[in-house]
Scaffold this motif. Sequence first.
Motif, PDB file in Angstrom:
ATOM      1  N   LEU A   1       0.841  -1.201   0.000  1.00 30.10           N
ATOM      2  CA  LEU A   1       0.000   0.000   0.000  1.00 30.10           C
ATOM      3  C   LEU A   1       0.871   1.244   0.000  1.00 30.10           C
ATOM      4  O   LEU A   1       1.042   1.926   1.018  1.00 30.10           O
ATOM      5  CB  LEU A   1      -0.938  -0.010   1.212  1.00 30.10           C
ATOM      6  CG  LEU A   1      -1.936  -1.175   1.283  1.00 30.10           C
ATOM      7  CD1 LEU A   1      -2.773  -1.076   2.541  1.00 30.10           C
ATOM      8  CD2 LEU A   1      -2.823  -1.185   0.043  1.00 30.10           C
ATOM      9  N   GLY A   2       1.441   1.564  -1.149  1.00 32.61           N
ATOM     10  CA  GLY A   2       2.254   2.760  -1.267  1.00 32.61           C
ATOM     11  C   GLY A   2       1.400   3.983  -1.523  1.00 32.61           C
ATOM     12  O   GLY A   2       0.176   3.907  -1.663  1.00 32.61           O
ATOM     13  N   GLY A   3       2.042   5.120  -1.584  1.00 32.42           N
ATOM     14  CA  GLY A   3       1.311   6.353  -1.863  1.00 32.42           C
ATOM     15  C   GLY A   3       1.361   7.321  -0.707  1.00 32.42           C
ATOM     16  O   GLY A   3       2.215   7.241   0.179  1.00 32.42           O
ATOM     17  N   THR A   4       0.405   8.245  -0.680  1.00 33.45           N
ATOM     18  CA  THR A   4       0.370   9.326   0.294  1.00 33.45           C
ATOM     19  C   THR A   4       0.211   8.788   1.707  1.00 33.45           C
ATOM     20  O   THR A   4      -0.642   7.930   1.971  1.00 33.45           O
ATOM     21  CB  THR A   4      -0.795  10.284  -0.024  1.00 33.45           C
ATOM     22  OG1 THR A   4      -0.630  10.773  -1.356  1.00 33.45           O
ATOM     23  CG2 THR A   4      -0.811  11.448   0.942  1.00 33.45           C
TER      24      THR A   4
ATOM     25  N   GLN B   1       2.511   3.077   6.370  1.00 31.09           N
ATOM     26  CA  GLN B   1       2.182   4.317   7.063  1.00 31.09           C
ATOM     27  C   GLN B   1       2.444   4.173   8.565  1.00 31.09           C
ATOM     28  O   GLN B   1       1.861   3.315   9.231  1.00 31.09           O
ATOM     29  CB  GLN B   1       0.722   4.696   6.826  1.00 31.09           C
ATOM     30  CG  GLN B   1       0.354   6.063   7.373  1.00 31.09           C
ATOM     31  CD  GLN B   1      -1.022   6.514   6.900  1.00 31.09           C
ATOM     32  OE1 GLN B   1      -1.802   5.712   6.411  1.00 31.09           O
ATOM     33  NE2 GLN B   1      -1.314   7.787   7.033  1.00 31.09           N
ATOM     34  N   VAL B   2       3.354   4.977   9.094  1.00 34.52           N
ATOM     35  CA  VAL B   2       3.687   4.983  10.515  1.00 34.52           C
ATOM     36  C   VAL B   2       3.614   6.418  11.021  1.00 34.52           C
ATOM     37  O   VAL B   2       3.697   7.380  10.249  1.00 34.52           O
ATOM     38  CB  VAL B   2       5.092   4.395  10.767  1.00 34.52           C
ATOM     39  CG1 VAL B   2       5.141   2.924  10.407  1.00 34.52           C
ATOM     40  CG2 VAL B   2       6.152   5.168   9.991  1.00 34.52           C
ATOM     41  N   SER B   3       3.484   6.556  12.337  1.00 37.84           N
ATOM     42  CA  SER B   3       3.338   7.899  12.908  1.00 37.84           C
ATOM     43  C   SER B   3       4.656   8.660  12.936  1.00 37.84           C
ATOM     44  O   SER B   3       4.699   9.855  12.645  1.00 37.84           O
ATOM     45  CB  SER B   3       2.762   7.791  14.326  1.00 37.84           C
ATOM     46  OG  SER B   3       3.577   6.945  15.132  1.00 37.84           O
TER      47      SER B   3
ATOM     48  N   THR C   1      -2.790  11.409  -3.218  1.00 38.38           N
ATOM     49  CA  THR C   1      -3.914  12.301  -2.965  1.00 38.38           C
ATOM     50  C   THR C   1      -3.439  13.751  -2.927  1.00 38.38           C
ATOM     51  O   THR C   1      -2.234  14.029  -2.913  1.00 38.38           O
ATOM     52  CB  THR C   1      -4.600  11.944  -1.642  1.00 38.38           C
ATOM     53  OG1 THR C   1      -3.690  12.191  -0.557  1.00 38.38           O
ATOM     54  CG2 THR C   1      -5.010  10.482  -1.633  1.00 38.38           C
ATOM     55  N   CYS C   2      -4.393  14.671  -2.871  1.00 41.45           N
ATOM     56  CA  CYS C   2      -4.062  16.093  -2.859  1.00 41.45           C
ATOM     57  C   CYS C   2      -4.088  16.679  -1.455  1.00 41.45           C
ATOM     58  O   CYS C   2      -4.077  17.902  -1.296  1.00 41.45           O
ATOM     59  CB  CYS C   2      -5.001  16.879  -3.769  1.00 41.45           C
ATOM     60  SG  CYS C   2      -6.737  16.758  -3.294  1.00 41.45           S
ATOM     61  N   ASP C   3      -4.138  15.820  -0.415  1.00 39.18           N
ATOM     62  CA  ASP C   3      -4.053  16.334   0.943  1.00 39.18           C
ATOM     63  C   ASP C   3      -2.641  16.212   1.506  1.00 39.18           C
ATOM     64  O   ASP C   3      -2.423  16.294   2.708  1.00 39.18           O
ATOM     65  CB  ASP C   3      -5.051  15.627   1.865  1.00 39.18           C
ATOM     66  CG  ASP C   3      -4.907  14.107   1.825  1.00 39.18           C
ATOM     67  OD1 ASP C   3      -3.997  13.616   1.124  1.00 39.18           O
ATOM     68  OD2 ASP C   3      -5.712  13.425   2.483  1.00 39.18           O
ATOM     69  N   SER C   4      -1.676  16.004   0.617  1.00 35.93           N
ATOM     70  CA  SER C   4      -0.275  15.939   1.015  1.00 35.93           C
ATOM     71  C   SER C   4       0.593  16.236  -0.200  1.00 35.93           C
ATOM     72  O   SER C   4       0.154  16.107  -1.343  1.00 35.93           O
ATOM     73  CB  SER C   4       0.074  14.549   1.567  1.00 35.93           C
ATOM     74  OG  SER C   4       1.461  14.435   1.820  1.00 35.93           O
ATOM     75  N   TRP C   5       1.844  16.632   0.064  1.00 35.16           N
ATOM     76  CA  TRP C   5       2.762  16.898  -1.055  1.00 35.16           C
ATOM     77  C   TRP C   5       3.099  15.616  -1.809  1.00 35.16           C
ATOM     78  O   TRP C   5       3.230  15.615  -3.020  1.00 35.16           O
ATOM     79  CB  TRP C   5       4.037  17.555  -0.519  1.00 35.16           C
ATOM     80  CG  TRP C   5       3.770  18.870   0.120  1.00 35.16           C
ATOM     81  CD1 TRP C   5       3.281  19.997  -0.491  1.00 35.16           C
ATOM     82  CD2 TRP C   5       3.948  19.220   1.494  1.00 35.16           C
ATOM     83  NE1 TRP C   5       3.160  21.014   0.413  1.00 35.16           N
ATOM     84  CE2 TRP C   5       3.563  20.571   1.645  1.00 35.16           C
ATOM     85  CE3 TRP C   5       4.400  18.540   2.621  1.00 35.16           C
ATOM     86  CZ2 TRP C   5       3.607  21.243   2.860  1.00 35.16           C
ATOM     87  CZ3 TRP C   5       4.452  19.204   3.830  1.00 35.16           C
ATOM     88  CH2 TRP C   5       4.056  20.532   3.951  1.00 35.16           C
ATOM     89  N   SER C   6       3.331  14.510  -1.079  1.00 39.16           N
ATOM     90  CA  SER C   6       3.473  13.167  -1.682  1.00 39.16           C
ATOM     91  C   SER C   6       4.643  13.044  -2.636  1.00 39.16           C
ATOM     92  O   SER C   6       4.623  12.215  -3.547  1.00 39.16           O
ATOM     93  CB  SER C   6       2.174  12.773  -2.421  1.00 39.16           C
ATOM     94  OG  SER C   6       1.060  12.868  -1.579  1.00 39.16           O
ATOM     95  N   THR C   7       5.699  13.833  -2.449  1.00 35.23           N
ATOM     96  CA  THR C   7       6.843  13.739  -3.361  1.00 35.23           C
ATOM     97  C   THR C   7       7.508  12.375  -3.282  1.00 35.23           C
ATOM     98  O   THR C   7       7.844  11.764  -4.305  1.00 35.23           O
ATOM     99  CB  THR C   7       7.863  14.840  -3.041  1.00 35.23           C
ATOM    100  OG1 THR C   7       7.200  16.101  -2.994  1.00 35.23           O
ATOM    101  CG2 THR C   7       8.939  14.882  -4.098  1.00 35.23           C
ATOM    102  N   ALA C   8       7.716  11.863  -2.058  1.00 29.53           N
ATOM    103  CA  ALA C   8       8.348  10.554  -1.906  1.00 29.53           C
ATOM    104  C   ALA C   8       7.498   9.458  -2.545  1.00 29.53           C
ATOM    105  O   ALA C   8       8.023   8.540  -3.189  1.00 29.53           O
ATOM    106  CB  ALA C   8       8.578  10.249  -0.427  1.00 29.53           C
ATOM    107  N   ALA C   9       6.181   9.559  -2.385  1.00 30.09           N
ATOM    108  CA  ALA C   9       5.295   8.554  -2.987  1.00 30.09           C
ATOM    109  C   ALA C   9       5.348   8.617  -4.507  1.00 30.09           C
ATOM    110  O   ALA C   9       5.332   7.583  -5.187  1.00 30.09           O
ATOM    111  CB  ALA C   9       3.864   8.761  -2.496  1.00 30.09           C
TER     112      ALA C   9
END
Length: 594
Positions: free
Chosen positions: A447-450, A476-478, A503-511
Amino acid sequence: MKSKFLQQLRAAFDRYELDSAARTDRGGPLVQRIQKAAHRFGIYPSRSQILELQCSDFPASLKAALRASRSRQSRTNGCGLGGGFSFELFCVLVGCLKNRRKKSRFSIGASAPAGGPSVAYRRRSSVGVGFGRWRRPSLRRGVVVVGGGGGGRPLLSDEPRCSVFLGGACNPTTWRSDTAVPFLVKERISFYNPQVDSWYPQLIDIENTAKDNASVLLFVLDPRTRGIASIVESAYLAGQGRNLVLVIPDACTTGKSRIANCRWEQESIHRSLLFLIDLVERCQIPVFDSLPAALQAVKTLVKQRQSVTKLSPDDGVSPVWDSAAPVSRTLTLLWELFRCHDTGRTGRISADAAGLILETMSGGVGGGVIGRRRNDCDSFDMSVLPEPGQAVSFADLCLLYSSESGREDWTDWLWSALAWPLAFAKRLLTGPASALSAAAPIYDVFLGGTCGRSRWRDDAAIPRLQAAGISYYNPQVSNWSSRFLSYESGARDQSLVLLFVITCDSWSTAAMLEAAHFIGRCGRVVLHVQLYPAGGGGGDGDGCDLSADAVKDYNRGRLYLLDVANRANVPVLASPEEAVDKVIGLVTQLRGVS
């Protein structure tokens, strides 16, 4: 310390002043000094492997055990943070990489790529497994470099056939005209410079053709620009196996970006660059921190028609040939085995227990322990202990582990001599090994991505996957740190399908760069991408809104990702729910085939 190998390790440790985090006259920054010290023993660690050992989120008990070591100097803390690198960590680093080298001698005919055996890849017609496929276009004539107001742009024939493509950061940077172009002209190396004063749409096809036909791709990142599209493109080209020369100055990874809107965006850019460095180095591609050194490498690659993965220290490069070794996992495993034997929690174990741990770490074969009796502590070099029969601390165990990696007996030399002939004979009898069959998948879906505050996994993905009986890995970790890079890499390489939801609720460059990289590697990728709305806003931190220019930068990276996905026939779905349903259907189909 009677072990000759440990004495050599200590000499290299002291020579490069690895117990000091400050820049010294003996090799510059700490990471570079660690790499140079490791090179003396014929091993070539990556930057990510060293950063994993330096991270601060190892178990507190492990850090305390290292702080209590008898060989620690006062300037060095438990995990190498702040005060430099500890001698025990250096021993674990060298020991892990040397033991991996030894064990590879016994994997006759193994041909898995440097990044580890992967199953999440589609077959490519007439090519086989996409990962590891080197596209090395031959150097062809047809481009003449001209000077003048165009900044030394090549005079193109019907199809650009330049030797070097100058990619990476554009305006307001001047690295091309100030440094790269004069150097290439002097060396009579043809190139294509995509930076223009006035861009027009017809340049798209010319630029793409020049990039496809270039034998070397020089990409330079700059802290004065976000360079989101350049970051994503670099990851994609590394995944394709192109001859990529990537320059990431220290200011990008240690300093502050001059264009970030806030602290959270700065942390996002820094984390993305760590991801990029890790992915590129896992392809055995070295990352440069200065443009002059990169240009010298470009000269070598073009004139000797060489692969960037073959560059050696003689070429002024720090190779990363051992980038696949799980160094931080080795340290954690050593500690857990030590803890299992330390039943009284005294911080000490017997010499027999230490011998058993070393035998366990060696896997029972290879690593210089062939023919030894199991659990025979006398077969190991206990001379590193101050007194015979003394109880062994965790720091002592680290030294013993490294000392074993430096031992060579007649079986090591015999296997080393026979490895290549036996591998050649096996290939003649059975054919080349396929990375698709090298390892069984552990997870159905990665489950990659934002990540961040995005909830698409909990809302759209996990309930559907659980209902369908499909296993998954959730990265996804805290509190993320660089130590998770190796774990996530292993999970990706052992997943059937890679799902990336941007998604558009984060910059997500790494994803984005992660998704582009595995599209380049011909991964079984399913994608959903959301663009930022025009006009600004968004962001990923409290009170951190994006400017209109920032929105354009991040959308440019998303559009590039969509472009490479479309060209690679990667399914791009309109919503996270549709993407998850596509993944479920794909996993079901793959299970039926198997």
